[in-house]
Design an enzyme around this catalytic site. Structure first.
Site, mmCIF file in Angstrom:
data_model
loop_
_atom_site.group_PDB
_atom_site.id
_atom_site.type_symbol
_atom_site.label_atom_id
_atom_site.label_comp_id
_atom_site.label_asym_id
_atom_site.label_seq_id
_atom_site.Cartn_x
_atom_site.Cartn_y
_atom_site.Cartn_z
ATOM 1 N N CYS A 187 62.830 90.725 31.378
ATOM 2 C CA CYS A 187 63.647 90.728 30.154
ATOM 3 C C CYS A 187 63.912 89.292 29.712
ATOM 4 C CB CYS A 187 64.992 91.410 30.382
ATOM 5 S SG CYS A 187 64.989 92.910 31.365
ATOM 6 N N HIS A 191 63.624 87.721 25.993
ATOM 7 C CA HIS A 191 64.859 87.650 25.208
ATOM 8 C C HIS A 191 65.704 86.385 25.415
ATOM 9 C CE1 HIS A 191 64.255 91.463 23.325
ATOM 10 N NE2 HIS A 191 64.136 92.083 24.481
ATOM 11 N N ARG A 228 66.654 102.383 23.697
ATOM 12 C CA ARG A 228 66.008 101.100 23.362
ATOM 13 C C ARG A 228 65.473 100.418 24.627
ATOM 14 N NH1 ARG A 228 63.103 98.078 19.981
ATOM 15 N NH2 ARG A 228 62.054 97.562 21.912
ATOM 16 N N CYS A 232 61.684 99.124 25.934
ATOM 17 C CA CYS A 232 61.277 97.801 26.440
ATOM 18 C C CYS A 232 60.587 97.945 27.798
ATOM 19 C CB CYS A 232 62.474 96.857 26.531
ATOM 20 S SG CYS A 232 62.977 96.194 24.918
ATOM 21 N N ASP A 247 70.458 101.961 37.427
ATOM 22 C CA ASP A 247 69.787 100.719 36.997
ATOM 23 C C ASP A 247 70.060 100.442 35.514
ATOM 24 O OD1 ASP A 247 68.700 100.355 39.465
ATOM 25 O OD2 ASP A 247 66.615 100.753 38.884
HETATM 26 C C1 HEC Z 1 57.353 91.794 25.823
HETATM 27 C C2 HEC Z 1 58.639 91.319 25.438
HETATM 28 C C3 HEC Z 1 59.860 92.163 25.832
HETATM 29 C C4 HEC Z 1 60.329 92.378 27.099
HETATM 30 C C5 HEC Z 1 59.746 91.940 28.427
HETATM 31 C C6 HEC Z 1 61.567 93.104 26.907
HETATM 32 N N1 HEC Z 1 61.811 93.331 25.590
HETATM 33 FE FE1 HEC Z 1 63.546 93.993 24.768
HETATM 34 N N2 HEC Z 1 62.707 93.934 22.943
HETATM 35 C C7 HEC Z 1 61.428 93.481 22.652
HETATM 36 C C8 HEC Z 1 61.134 93.698 21.251
HETATM 37 C C9 HEC Z 1 59.832 93.353 20.543
HETATM 38 C C10 HEC Z 1 62.293 94.288 20.692
HETATM 39 C C11 HEC Z 1 62.504 94.707 19.232
HETATM 40 C C12 HEC Z 1 62.736 93.487 18.374
HETATM 41 C C13 HEC Z 1 63.848 92.642 18.939
HETATM 42 O O1 HEC Z 1 65.034 92.977 18.792
HETATM 43 O O2 HEC Z 1 63.512 91.642 19.631
HETATM 44 C C14 HEC Z 1 63.271 94.382 21.775
HETATM 45 C C15 HEC Z 1 64.568 94.840 21.624
HETATM 46 C C16 HEC Z 1 65.531 94.835 22.616
HETATM 47 C C17 HEC Z 1 66.939 95.148 22.419
HETATM 48 C C18 HEC Z 1 67.592 95.570 21.102
HETATM 49 C C19 HEC Z 1 68.105 94.391 20.306
HETATM 50 C C20 HEC Z 1 68.764 94.806 19.021
HETATM 51 O O3 HEC Z 1 69.332 93.941 18.327
HETATM 52 O O4 HEC Z 1 68.750 95.974 18.655
HETATM 53 C C21 HEC Z 1 67.547 95.044 23.631
HETATM 54 C C22 HEC Z 1 69.012 95.288 23.936
HETATM 55 C C23 HEC Z 1 66.527 94.653 24.592
HETATM 56 N N3 HEC Z 1 65.316 94.533 23.931
HETATM 57 C C24 HEC Z 1 66.725 94.472 25.949
HETATM 58 C C25 HEC Z 1 65.708 94.275 26.879
HETATM 59 C C26 HEC Z 1 65.873 94.340 28.317
HETATM 60 C C27 HEC Z 1 67.192 94.606 29.029
HETATM 61 C C28 HEC Z 1 64.654 94.112 28.870
HETATM 62 C C29 HEC Z 1 64.257 94.153 30.335
HETATM 63 C C30 HEC Z 1 64.397 95.455 30.973
HETATM 64 C C31 HEC Z 1 63.722 93.869 27.782
HETATM 65 N N4 HEC Z 1 64.378 94.021 26.593
HETATM 66 C C32 HEC Z 1 62.397 93.508 27.949
HETATM 67 C C33 HEC Z 1 60.563 92.886 23.522
HETATM 68 C C34 HEC Z 1 60.764 92.795 24.901
#
Ligand code: HEC
Ligand code: HEC
Length: 271
Positions: A187, A191, A228, A232, A247
């Site tokens: 993550c 992020h 959401r 991811c 978790d």
């Molecule tokens: C490959 C890159 C990637 C990884 C690794 C990833 N994410 Fe994301 N995530 C994204 C994308 C693309 C979005 C949709 C656009 C954005 O809000 O960035 C998103 C959206 C989110 C959002 C929503 C944000 C909003 O404003 O609505 C959350 C919360 C989030 N991720 C948490 C996590 C968590 C916790 C993990 C690990 C378990 C994780 N992400 C792993 C790419 C990733």
């Protein structure tokens, strides 16, 4: 994003993103903030003009009005063996639930489990209202958590991570930092280290949890934070934990701590 992330092309792009990150990965010590509090930004800041316009436009309330109205209606509806409504016990939602949403996940005293807002509502529905429970991600539950959120609109997120919550926080932080899935990405790599960068048409956000449940344009309906997160997980081809798994709650606690001070957005829309 859904379509994109499911395509082999997207996997390659994400992998490249991951490779370019290899050297950047640093293991954070406990409670170190990867994004300083004064640099926190809601996902809205990284959304397209179209999405931002929708959320900031008053007319947007009409998109999620269905959910909000439904929540308000359920709040007043008598149900179960208690023969009571939420309102019979709690009164007006804006007063009784003011700030409640900003404090979850939190430890439930009776079970000593970590409850997010949806768990808390479900527990009340079962234990106090004595009514048949609402499933996670059901229309009723999402509508109700949105309704409860309206009482904390604009209020800053502030969760407790000490005492019995500490072990959940530590576990959540660990999960957040761990590389996982076939793409071997964590993550934090997306992020904390890549926000603001483009992944195809989308800008990566800081992954903040301050707007859920959101109205998701792709799905044309409300979606919880857990949904959401599951998305991811799938996008890095990791095994997704069962619905309601601890978790997920632990990560939520970590995310809410990380988002400390961000105002709750109600209602909110995301792509
Ligand atoms: C490959 C890159 C990637 C990884 C690794 C990833 N994410 Fe994301 N995530 C994204 C994308 C693309 C979005 C949709 C656009 C954005 O809000 O960035 C998103 C959206 C989110 C959002 C929503 C944000 C909003 O404003 O609505 C959350 C919360 C989030 N991720 C948490 C996590 C968590 C916790 C993990 C690990 C378990 C994780 N992400 C792993 C790419 C990733
Ligand atoms: C019979 C009375 C009763 C009914 C009916 C009832 N509740 Fe509760 N609720 C309580 C009590 C008592 C607590 C405090 C501790 C607990 O969980 O038992 C509580 C706590 C809560 C909390 C936590 C508030 C906070 O500040 O952390 C939420 C959220 C909540 N209830 C939502 C609901 C919803 C939504 C409904 C209707 C589906 C509902 N309750 C129905 C008695 C009730």
């Amino acid at each position: 994003m859904k379509r994109l992330l499911n395509s082999p092309l997207a996997s390659t792009a994400i992998m490249v993103l991951g490779l370019s990150l290899g050297g950047l990965f640093n293991s954070a010590s406990a409670q170190q903030r990867n994004i300083p509090l004064d640099q926190l930004k809601s996902g809205l800041a990284y959304s397209s003009d179209e999405v931002r316009g929708l959320q900031l436009d008053d007319d947007f309330s009409s998109l999620s009005a269905h959910g909000i109205d439904k929540g308000a209606q359920l709040w007043k509806q008598v149900a179960g063996n208690s023969n009571k409504s939420c309102e019979s016990c709690h009164g007006d939602v804006t007063e009784s639930m003011k700030g409640a949403s900003t404090r979850y996940p939190a430890i439930d005293k009776a079970t000593r489990k970590l409850f997010n807002l949806e768990d808390r509502i479900r527990s009340c529905r079962q234990k106090n209202q004595k009514a048949p429970n609402w499933a996670l991600e059901s229309d009723e539950l999402l509508a109700m958590s949105l309704h409860v959120n309206t009482a904390s609109k604009g209020m800053p997120i502030k969760v407790k991570i000490d005492g019995p919550a500490k072990q959940h926080f530590d576990a959540g932080e660990k999960l957040y930092m761990a590389r996982q899935g076939q793409l071997n990405l964590s993550c934090t790599q997306c992020h904390d280290q890549q926000y603001g960068r483009r992944l195809f048409n989308d800008k990566l956000s800081q992954g903040q949890p301050n707007a859920y449940p959101i109205y998701r344009l792709d799905w044309q309906y409300l979606a919880s934070l857990e949904r959401r997160l599951r998305f991811c997980y799938s996008s890095v081809r990791a095994e997704v934990p069962a619905w309601g798994h601890v978790d997920m709650r632990n990560i939520e606690l970590y995310l809410k701590w990380r988002a400390e001070g961000l105002p709750l957005e109600v209602p909110a829309v995301r792509k």
